[in-house]
Design a protein around this motif. Sequence first.
Motif, PDB file in Angstrom:
ATOM      1  N   ILE A  16       0.858  -1.178   0.000  1.00 36.06           N
ATOM      2  CA  ILE A  16       0.000   0.000   0.000  1.00 36.06           C
ATOM      3  C   ILE A  16       0.902   1.238   0.000  1.00 36.06           C
ATOM      4  N   THR A  17       0.758   2.080  -1.008  1.00 30.40           N
ATOM      5  CA  THR A  17       1.615   3.252  -1.152  1.00 30.40           C
ATOM      6  C   THR A  17       0.873   4.503  -0.703  1.00 30.40           C
ATOM      7  N   VAL A  18       1.509   5.241   0.198  1.00 33.96           N
ATOM      8  CA  VAL A  18       0.975   6.527   0.652  1.00 33.96           C
ATOM      9  C   VAL A  18       1.882   7.604   0.063  1.00 33.96           C
ATOM     10  N   ARG A  19       1.378   8.346  -0.892  1.00 34.81           N
ATOM     11  CA  ARG A  19       2.185   9.312  -1.623  1.00 34.81           C
ATOM     12  C   ARG A  19       2.644  10.477  -0.723  1.00 34.81           C
ATOM     13  N   GLY A  20       3.886  10.892  -0.937  1.00 36.22           N
ATOM     14  CA  GLY A  20       4.391  12.098  -0.286  1.00 36.22           C
ATOM     15  C   GLY A  20       4.637  12.000   1.194  1.00 36.22           C
ATOM     16  N   ARG A  21       4.727  10.782   1.743  1.00 35.47           N
ATOM     17  CA  ARG A  21       4.998  10.637   3.173  1.00 35.47           C
ATOM     18  C   ARG A  21       6.346   9.971   3.420  1.00 35.47           C
TER      19      ARG A  21
ATOM     20  N   ASP B 163       7.739   8.437  -1.146  1.00 36.88           N
ATOM     21  CA  ASP B 163       6.490   7.807  -0.694  1.00 36.88           C
ATOM     22  C   ASP B 163       6.747   6.898   0.508  1.00 36.88           C
ATOM     23  N   LEU B 164       5.670   6.614   1.212  1.00 35.75           N
ATOM     24  CA  LEU B 164       5.691   5.612   2.271  1.00 35.75           C
ATOM     25  C   LEU B 164       5.067   4.349   1.699  1.00 35.75           C
ATOM     26  N   LYS B 165       5.836   3.255   1.667  1.00 35.28           N
ATOM     27  CA  LYS B 165       5.349   1.996   1.110  1.00 35.28           C
ATOM     28  C   LYS B 165       5.193   0.985   2.250  1.00 35.28           C
ATOM     29  N   ILE B 166       3.939   0.506   2.389  1.00 37.95           N
ATOM     30  CA  ILE B 166       3.596  -0.347   3.527  1.00 37.95           C
ATOM     31  C   ILE B 166       3.292  -1.752   3.018  1.00 37.95           C
ATOM     32  N   ALA B 167       4.076  -2.716   3.443  1.00 42.52           N
ATOM     33  CA  ALA B 167       3.835  -4.116   3.087  1.00 42.52           C
ATOM     34  C   ALA B 167       2.894  -4.739   4.122  1.00 42.52           C
ATOM     35  N   VAL B 168       1.881  -5.456   3.641  1.00 40.44           N
ATOM     36  CA  VAL B 168       0.887  -6.057   4.535  1.00 40.44           C
ATOM     37  C   VAL B 168       1.266  -7.508   4.810  1.00 40.44           C
ATOM     38  N   GLN B 169       1.262  -7.868   6.051  1.00 38.86           N
ATOM     39  CA  GLN B 169       1.455  -9.258   6.453  1.00 38.86           C
ATOM     40  C   GLN B 169       0.182  -9.727   7.163  1.00 38.86           C
ATOM     41  N   VAL B 170      -0.555 -10.630   6.488  1.00 41.81           N
ATOM     42  CA  VAL B 170      -1.804 -11.153   7.057  1.00 41.81           C
ATOM     43  C   VAL B 170      -1.465 -12.270   8.028  1.00 41.81           C
ATOM     44  N   GLU B 171      -1.963 -12.145   9.243  1.00 37.84           N
ATOM     45  CA  GLU B 171      -1.665 -13.123  10.280  1.00 37.84           C
ATOM     46  C   GLU B 171      -2.817 -14.119  10.424  1.00 37.84           C
TER      47      GLU B 171
END
Length: 368
Positions: free
Chosen positions: A297-302, A314-322
């Motif tokens: 999930i990319t959050v632009r400009g953070r 950008d802030l790039k957030i990798a999701v780990q489903v538990e």
Amino acid sequence: MADHYQALGVSREATPEEIKKAYRRLARELHPDVNPSEEAAERFKDVTHAYDVLSDPEQRQRYDSGGDQFGGAAGFGDIFETFFGGGGGFGGGQRGPRSRSERGDDAMIRVDVSLEEVVFGAQRDITINTAVLCGTCSGSCCQPGTAPVTCDVCGGQGQVQRQVRSLFGNVVTMHPCGSCSGYGTVIEHPCVECGGKGRVRERRTLPIDIPSGIDTGTRMQMRGGGEVGPAGGPNGDLFIEFRLTHHDTFSRDGNDLLCTVHASMTDAILGTQTTIQGLDGEVSLDLPAGTQSGDIITVRGRGIQGLQTTTRGDLKIAVQVETPTKLSNREKDLVRQLAALRKDGAPELGEFHQSFFGKIRDRFFRQG
């Protein structure tokens, strides 16, 4: 030509200080400005040459071992320097006294910076240990109330003439005055605080601006922030090398920030909205329904503000489903009902990835 020790009137066991004192005494007596006779001028040349040889440890050792076989004549190196740019004479070397004041050395310090400081830049005070101007003599090198005096050997010129016999005949050369070391003046009362150097070592604090976007190995130059020179000479420069410290939550890829968020199975299935704590405040996170482990999930400009620019990454957030490992009987029954409704097939082979984190890494770098 007389023996060098006889010319100075000292024994062969004379110390360097005794040789220097003898030379200064004779030079004051025989200098052409004081004694214009031809005999005095000849003796002055012999005394000066004797001092030049005996005041240099290597030359003195060669002389004591039977060197200086030309009886005081210049060796090949001296002749070469005389005609091709050596220590004065025809070579056009330095003329006049040299300055005690010199530029100071450059200094370098390594500064650790946090990822938080890199996002927007920061201000910081750093402490360095360098040479600073002596507070007692203010760089004059003399005790307060005193001043350097004109050298009575070279008359303030910083150089003396020397005539030597060579393979090419008599050659007149200019050499730094041995009495004042070429400065033209003598400090009779050196400053006690700095030992006549005009500077002392001291820990001092400097404010620095940490630019945004720097990385490990980035260097910044502060002109005039280095060591003060001898005798109050101008300061050298200060070089600051930055090193980015480890952060437990975020990592960096250029100007992008990378992190991982842990999501429950139900949030991944149904989707949710939440907030996470970024390096510069809270970040709204919209987790879409059907999110898979490894999705980005990319959050632009953070991300990080680039070096010498106002643009942020950008802030790039990798999701780990538990997947839950401990379920109550009721929860297990509900999952079985869901499985029966979906009628999913049996597990099957798919694309190979070394690991979950390898998958995340691959997706990080595939996305722009």
